[in-house]
Write a protein that holds these residues in place. Structure first.
Motif: not given
Length: 141
Positions: A113, A118-119, A122
């Motif tokens: 991350i 990205d976080a 996910l």
């Protein structure tokens, strides 16, 4: 020099393209075509793979965790490092995300991350996987 025969394009000598952003064929004389490389302005587009609501929640958590001033914009493309986060801050952000979304992030996933996007992506994957899990064999009441 290049020549066009039907739909085939052949070259008298090898041509090496170093910038393939744009290739155009122009005709200087009837029957001859020349390969010309033109630079094209690069356009940056952000394609979000995460839900907007998830990105917004992650932005709020990151702003709170890092005490980001109100005049600094945090978006999906924001990198944690650009916001002043060190490795400990990133761990604390991940812990806050786990608590908020009721998920568990594996260490290997947490290390990948780098941005809010990205976080959020996910989180969306983990939430979807969690909701698709089968019940643990207990009878439904």
């Amino acid at each position: 020099m290049a020549s066009v025969a039907g739909s085939a394009l052949s070259f008298a000598r090898p041509v090496k393209a170093t910038n393939t952003n744009s290739i155009s064929l122009t005709s200087a004389r009837k029957g001859n075509a020349f390969l010309r490389m033109q630079p094209v302005p690069m356009r940056f587009a952000v394609c979000c793979t995460a839900k907007k609501e998830t990105v917004d929640k992650v932005c709020d958590i990151v702003k709170k965790q890092l005490a980001v001033p109100e005049d600094i914009e945090v978006s999906g493309a924001s990198k944690f490092s650009d916001l002043g986060a060190d490795s400990l801050d990133t761990v604390e952000i991940v812990m806050g995300l786990e608590e908020e979304f009721k998920i568990s992030v594996e260490e290997s996933s947490a290390q990948s991350i780098a941005t809010v996007e990205d976080a959020a992506a996910l989180i969306d994957r983990l939430v979807a996987a969690k909701s698709s899990e089968k019940p643990s064999g207990k009878p439904l009441e």
